[in-house]
Write a protein that holds these residues in place. Structure first.
Motif, PDB file in Angstrom:
ATOM      1  N   GLY A 468      22.161  16.104 -20.446  1.00  0.00           N
ATOM      2  CA  GLY A 468      21.582  14.899 -19.846  1.00  0.00           C
ATOM      3  C   GLY A 468      22.182  13.640 -20.432  1.00  0.00           C
ATOM      4  N   LYS A 469      21.710  12.494 -19.947  1.00  0.00           N
ATOM      5  CA  LYS A 469      22.277  11.211 -20.349  1.00  0.00           C
ATOM      6  C   LYS A 469      21.205  10.278 -20.872  1.00  0.00           C
ATOM      7  CE  LYS A 469      26.509  11.918 -18.687  1.00  0.00           C
ATOM      8  NZ  LYS A 469      27.633  12.170 -19.578  1.00  0.00           N
ATOM      9  N   ASP A 470      21.562   9.517 -21.894  1.00  0.00           N
ATOM     10  CA  ASP A 470      20.820   8.313 -22.248  1.00  0.00           C
ATOM     11  C   ASP A 470      21.561   7.156 -21.602  1.00  0.00           C
ATOM     12  OD1 ASP A 470      18.640   9.095 -23.819  1.00  0.00           O
ATOM     13  OD2 ASP A 470      19.901   9.377 -25.576  1.00  0.00           O
ATOM     14  N   LEU A 471      20.875   6.029 -21.494  1.00  0.00           N
ATOM     15  CA  LEU A 471      21.440   4.804 -20.889  1.00  0.00           C
ATOM     16  C   LEU A 471      21.804   5.029 -19.413  1.00  0.00           C
ATOM     17  CD1 LEU A 471      23.606   3.338 -23.790  1.00  0.00           C
ATOM     18  CD2 LEU A 471      21.240   2.861 -23.196  1.00  0.00           C
ATOM     19  N   GLY A 472      22.182   3.929 -18.776  1.00  0.00           N
ATOM     20  CA  GLY A 472      22.545   3.994 -17.367  1.00  0.00           C
ATOM     21  C   GLY A 472      21.332   4.246 -16.484  1.00  0.00           C
ATOM     22  N   ARG A 473      21.573   4.202 -15.183  1.00  0.00           N
ATOM     23  CA  ARG A 473      20.467   4.501 -14.273  1.00  0.00           C
ATOM     24  C   ARG A 473      20.080   5.969 -14.378  1.00  0.00           C
ATOM     25  NH1 ARG A 473      24.870   4.403 -10.371  1.00  0.00           N
ATOM     26  NH2 ARG A 473      24.807   2.150 -10.276  1.00  0.00           N
ATOM     27  N   GLN A 474      21.019   6.795 -14.873  1.00  0.00           N
ATOM     28  CA  GLN A 474      20.721   8.225 -15.020  1.00  0.00           C
ATOM     29  C   GLN A 474      19.527   8.445 -15.954  1.00  0.00           C
ATOM     30  OE1 GLN A 474      23.702   6.898 -14.919  1.00  0.00           O
ATOM     31  NE2 GLN A 474      24.810   8.049 -13.347  1.00  0.00           N
ATOM     32  N   ALA A 475      19.463   7.678 -17.039  1.00  0.00           N
ATOM     33  CA  ALA A 475      18.349   7.880 -17.979  1.00  0.00           C
ATOM     34  C   ALA A 475      17.032   7.461 -17.335  1.00  0.00           C
ATOM     35  CB  ALA A 475      18.597   7.098 -19.264  1.00  0.00           C
ATOM     36  N   PHE A 476      17.075   6.386 -16.531  1.00  0.00           N
ATOM     37  CA  PHE A 476      15.852   5.969 -15.833  1.00  0.00           C
ATOM     38  C   PHE A 476      15.403   7.073 -14.872  1.00  0.00           C
ATOM     39  CE2 PHE A 476      13.654   4.052 -12.251  1.00  0.00           C
ATOM     40  CZ  PHE A 476      12.654   3.337 -12.897  1.00  0.00           C
ATOM     41  N   GLN A 477      16.352   7.566 -14.081  1.00  0.00           N
ATOM     42  CA  GLN A 477      15.986   8.567 -13.076  1.00  0.00           C
ATOM     43  C   GLN A 477      15.542   9.884 -13.726  1.00  0.00           C
ATOM     44  OE1 GLN A 477      19.637   7.778 -10.851  1.00  0.00           O
ATOM     45  NE2 GLN A 477      18.381   7.341  -9.063  1.00  0.00           N
ATOM     46  N   ALA A 478      16.024  10.133 -14.937  1.00  0.00           N
ATOM     47  CA  ALA A 478      15.602  11.343 -15.635  1.00  0.00           C
ATOM     48  C   ALA A 478      14.170  11.215 -16.159  1.00  0.00           C
ATOM     49  CB  ALA A 478      16.559  11.645 -16.792  1.00  0.00           C
ATOM     50  N   CYS A 479      13.607  10.023 -16.076  1.00  0.00           N
ATOM     51  CA  CYS A 479      12.203   9.841 -16.462  1.00  0.00           C
ATOM     52  C   CYS A 479      11.295   9.866 -15.237  1.00  0.00           C
ATOM     53  CB  CYS A 479      12.026   8.531 -17.220  1.00  0.00           C
ATOM     54  SG  CYS A 479      12.792   8.575 -18.840  1.00  0.00           S
ATOM     55  N   GLN A 480      11.857  10.218 -14.099  1.00  0.00           N
ATOM     56  CA  GLN A 480      11.069  10.378 -12.875  1.00  0.00           C
ATOM     57  C   GLN A 480      11.227  11.820 -12.386  1.00  0.00           C
ATOM     58  OE1 GLN A 480      13.277   7.515 -10.450  1.00  0.00           O
ATOM     59  NE2 GLN A 480      11.509   6.144 -10.506  1.00  0.00           N
ATOM     60  N   ARG A 481      10.178  12.348 -11.785  1.00  0.00           N
ATOM     61  CA  ARG A 481      10.351  13.620 -11.086  1.00  0.00           C
ATOM     62  C   ARG A 481      10.163  13.353  -9.593  1.00  0.00           C
ATOM     63  NH1 ARG A 481       4.956  16.743 -13.380  1.00  0.00           N
ATOM     64  NH2 ARG A 481       3.461  15.256 -12.542  1.00  0.00           N
ATOM     65  N   HIS A 482      10.685  14.235  -8.782  1.00  0.00           N
ATOM     66  CA  HIS A 482      10.772  13.938  -7.352  1.00  0.00           C
ATOM     67  C   HIS A 482       9.982  14.940  -6.534  1.00  0.00           C
ATOM     68  CE1 HIS A 482      14.105  11.670  -9.096  1.00  0.00           C
ATOM     69  NE2 HIS A 482      13.858  10.824  -8.121  1.00  0.00           N
ATOM     70  N   LYS A 483       9.106  14.396  -5.718  1.00  0.00           N
ATOM     71  CA  LYS A 483       8.213  15.231  -4.906  1.00  0.00           C
ATOM     72  C   LYS A 483       8.687  15.188  -3.457  1.00  0.00           C
ATOM     73  CE  LYS A 483       3.860  15.289  -6.142  1.00  0.00           C
ATOM     74  NZ  LYS A 483       2.661  14.559  -6.562  1.00  0.00           N
ATOM     75  N   SER A 484       8.883  16.348  -2.861  1.00  0.00           N
ATOM     76  CA  SER A 484       9.290  16.401  -1.438  1.00  0.00           C
ATOM     77  C   SER A 484       8.052  16.354  -0.559  1.00  0.00           C
ATOM     78  CB  SER A 484      10.050  17.696  -1.158  1.00  0.00           C
ATOM     79  OG  SER A 484      11.204  17.728  -1.955  1.00  0.00           O
ATOM     80  N   VAL A 485       8.110  15.531   0.471  1.00  0.00           N
ATOM     81  CA  VAL A 485       6.963  15.362   1.362  1.00  0.00           C
ATOM     82  C   VAL A 485       7.446  15.497   2.799  1.00  0.00           C
ATOM     83  CG1 VAL A 485       5.133  13.765   2.092  1.00  0.00           C
ATOM     84  CG2 VAL A 485       5.923  13.748  -0.287  1.00  0.00           C
ATOM     85  N   LEU A 486       6.705  16.236   3.613  1.00  0.00           N
ATOM     86  CA  LEU A 486       7.032  16.338   5.036  1.00  0.00           C
ATOM     87  C   LEU A 486       5.768  16.032   5.826  1.00  0.00           C
ATOM     88  CD1 LEU A 486       9.059  17.053   7.238  1.00  0.00           C
ATOM     89  CD2 LEU A 486       8.456  19.447   6.941  1.00  0.00           C
ATOM     90  N   ILE A 487       5.856  15.030   6.682  1.00  0.00           N
ATOM     91  CA  ILE A 487       4.679  14.579   7.441  1.00  0.00           C
ATOM     92  C   ILE A 487       4.903  14.862   8.927  1.00  0.00           C
ATOM     93  CG2 ILE A 487       3.145  12.617   7.904  1.00  0.00           C
ATOM     94  CD1 ILE A 487       4.658  11.126   5.663  1.00  0.00           C
ATOM     95  N   ASP A 488       3.964  15.521   9.557  1.00  0.00           N
ATOM     96  CA  ASP A 488       3.986  15.651  11.013  1.00  0.00           C
ATOM     97  C   ASP A 488       3.050  14.619  11.602  1.00  0.00           C
ATOM     98  OD1 ASP A 488       5.781  17.643  11.156  1.00  0.00           O
ATOM     99  OD2 ASP A 488       4.345  19.266  11.551  1.00  0.00           O
ATOM    100  N   PHE A 489       3.493  13.945  12.636  1.00  0.00           N
ATOM    101  CA  PHE A 489       2.568  12.988  13.262  1.00  0.00           C
ATOM    102  C   PHE A 489       2.581  13.109  14.779  1.00  0.00           C
ATOM    103  CE2 PHE A 489       6.305  10.295  13.785  1.00  0.00           C
ATOM    104  CZ  PHE A 489       6.991  10.391  12.565  1.00  0.00           C
TER     105      PHE A 489
END
Ligand code: ADP
Length: 489
Positions: A468-489
């Motif tokens: 992994g990486k420290d610094l850069g936007r990579q370090a910021f994004q590594a502090c987020q997790r990503h949830k997939s969402v699918l909406i039917d309307f």
């Protein structure tokens, strides 16, 4: 004048939890000044119960304070105020110089501004990176939502306590997480002051907690705590492996690991101005007494330029003078403690036994027996399997290997254990690019050595130097997790 009296610096007490200093009942450990080895404080270690208190507090504060869900620009404002306070706090600078290996001038001119700017960089990231939208059928919408992890454990080493804390806390806090940070037991105080300033800047109490203690007790209780969702660590490769294993077995937590290095300085005959080059190589292995994971400690030099370069390096190695870190005119760092001093001495002894010749240095400075000030050291006649080439020494020691052609140089540059950084010095763009592609390391510096103030450039190792990486936007994004969402309307 920057000089200060080390006896007059007021030390923040103990752990810092929920915006308050806490004393606990854990075993006492002594804290020593690297400059003269004197014990200047003792602290009680945070036990597993204390760590549980700190993590639970952070978990609750995330919900009750609104930090997690507040508009990201509000988080950015708090971080910017924090950076301003860090830059103007004299006590913070003195605590860092007293307890770490950095002379006060170095702390004021480099460490503090670098720390503050890293936090400002992440303040800017707070509202810049979110998720994604995906094409699906007409009556639905697919999304990827970025969200904070929750409580992140940060574990930092003793060599750059403040900037390492900023690299961990900046992205984690900007992304809406809470942090429980364990600084090294060798340098506990400046990080506590940094956390006090965060609360003064408006960070809700409990969002940044500091626990003190050893890796085996406090560190491992933190990594394995069930409410810790991610671990960010900087330190040795062996400890990184242990943490990765603990994190895997206690909740499969993601880890960011910034580990050891044994970085090459690959110098070709066409490297340009030889005096500038010598200065660059010298700084690369002596900055902070060589106690930096990125230190450029293996000189790999083309034969035609070796002699004049070594003459200049020997002259530079004879210049530094030791001086305690609280004196304004000191500029050469001591080793952190006895254990580190003995390690440097023992690797040099083993290297000599295997045929290495000491060109300059090789010993502790005379008259500094209360601290460990090690002379800048050049070791020649080292085979690739010499211990000084194989092992990360964490002292101001440069091994010297010569080569004839590019392929041989590139072969010597790669290392079987580490792949953190590499310096390539040549005026030929094609050769520089070939070397950049060939060297297996997370960072390649061409005609320079060391980071710039461009926090957008991430840093991190290959092989045993980390994940992994420290610094850069990579370090910021590594502090987020990503949830997939699918909406039917
Ligand atoms: P060093 O031996 O040079 O101090 P380490 O990598 O052991 O380097 O230490 C870096 C940081 O990791 C320190 O804060 C230390 O207390 C912590 N640490 C050491 N062992 C562990 C462990 N098993 N779990 C968590 N943290 C640890």
């Amino acid at each position: 004048m920057l000089s200060f009296n080390p006896e007059k610096v007021s030390l923040p007490a103990g752990h810092y939890i929920d915006g308050q200093h806490k004393h606990t009942q854990g075993a006492l450990f002594a804290v020593k000044r690297p400059s003269d080895g004197k014990v200047y404080a003792s602290l009680s270690e945070a036990t597993a119960v204390d760590v549980d208190g700190a993590v639970t507090c952070a978990h609750r504060a995330l919900i009750s304070s609104g930090w997690r869900n507040c508009p990201p620009r509000e988080r950015g404002k708090v971080l910017r105020r924090w950076a301003d306070l860090i830059e103007s706090d004299l006590l913070l600078a003195q605590l860092e110089a007293l307890g770490s290996t950095r002379p006060i001038s170095d702390v004021v001119q480099h460490e503090i501004p670098f720390t503050a700017e890293a936090i400002r960089f992440y303040a800017e990231c707070a509202d810049k990176y979110s998720g994604d939208l995906f094409p699906t059928k007409e009556s639905s919408l697919g999304m990827l939502i970025a969200e904070p992890y929750g409580v992140i454990a940060a574990i930092t080493p003793w060599n750059f306590p403040l900037s390492m804390a900023s690299w961990k806390c900046g992205p984690a806090l900007a992304a809406g997480n809470a942090v429980v940070l364990k600084p090294s037991e060798l340098t506990p105080f400046s990080t506590v002051r940094m956390a006090e300033l965060a609360v003064q800047a408006g960070l809700p109490a409990g969002i940044l907690n500091i626990v003190q203690g050893s890796g085996a007790v406090t560190g491992s209780a933190l990594v394995t705590h069930p409410l810790v969702r991610k671990v960010s660590f900087t330190g040795s490769t062996i400890t990184g492996a242990r943490i990765m294993s603990d994190a895997a077995q206690h909740g499969m937590k993601p880890v960011t690991l910034e580990l050891g290095g044994k970085s090459p300085q690959l110098v070709f005959e066409d490297a340009g101005d030889i005096d500038v080059l010598a200065q660059r190589i010298f700084r690369g292995f002596t900055a902070n007494g060589g106690q930096a994971c990125v230190a450029g400690t293996r000189l790999i030099v083309q034969r035609g330029i070796a002699q004049p370069l070594l003459e200049r390096l020997v002259a530079l190695c004879q210049q530094p003078r030791p001086g305690v870190t609280w004196q304004g005119d000191s500029c050469y760092a001591p080793l952190i403690d006895d254990r580190q001093g003995k390690k440097v001495a023992s690797v040099i002894a083993a290297a000599k036994k295997e045929g290495a010749e000491v060109l300059v240095g090789g010993e502790r400075f005379a008259g500094t027996e209360d601290g460990w000030f090690w002379q800048p050291t050049l070791l020649c006649d080292v085979a690739p399997d010499n211990p000084a080439v194989q092992e990360e020494i964490f002292g101001p020691v440069l091994t010297v290997q010569e080569f004839d052609d590019e392929d041989e140089g590139l072969q010597l540059a790669s290392h079987e254990t580490y792949g953190l950084c590499a310096g390539v010095h040549t005026q030929s763009l094609s050769r520089a690019m070939r070397a950049m592609r060939a060297i297996e390391s997370g960072t390649v510096w061409i005609n320079r050595y060391g980071r710039s103030g461009d926090f957008i450039i991430p840093t991190g190792g290959f092989l045993g130097s980390g994940i992994g990486k420290d610094l850069g936007r990579q370090a910021f994004q590594a502090c987020q997790r990503h949830k997939s969402v699918l909406i039917d309307f």
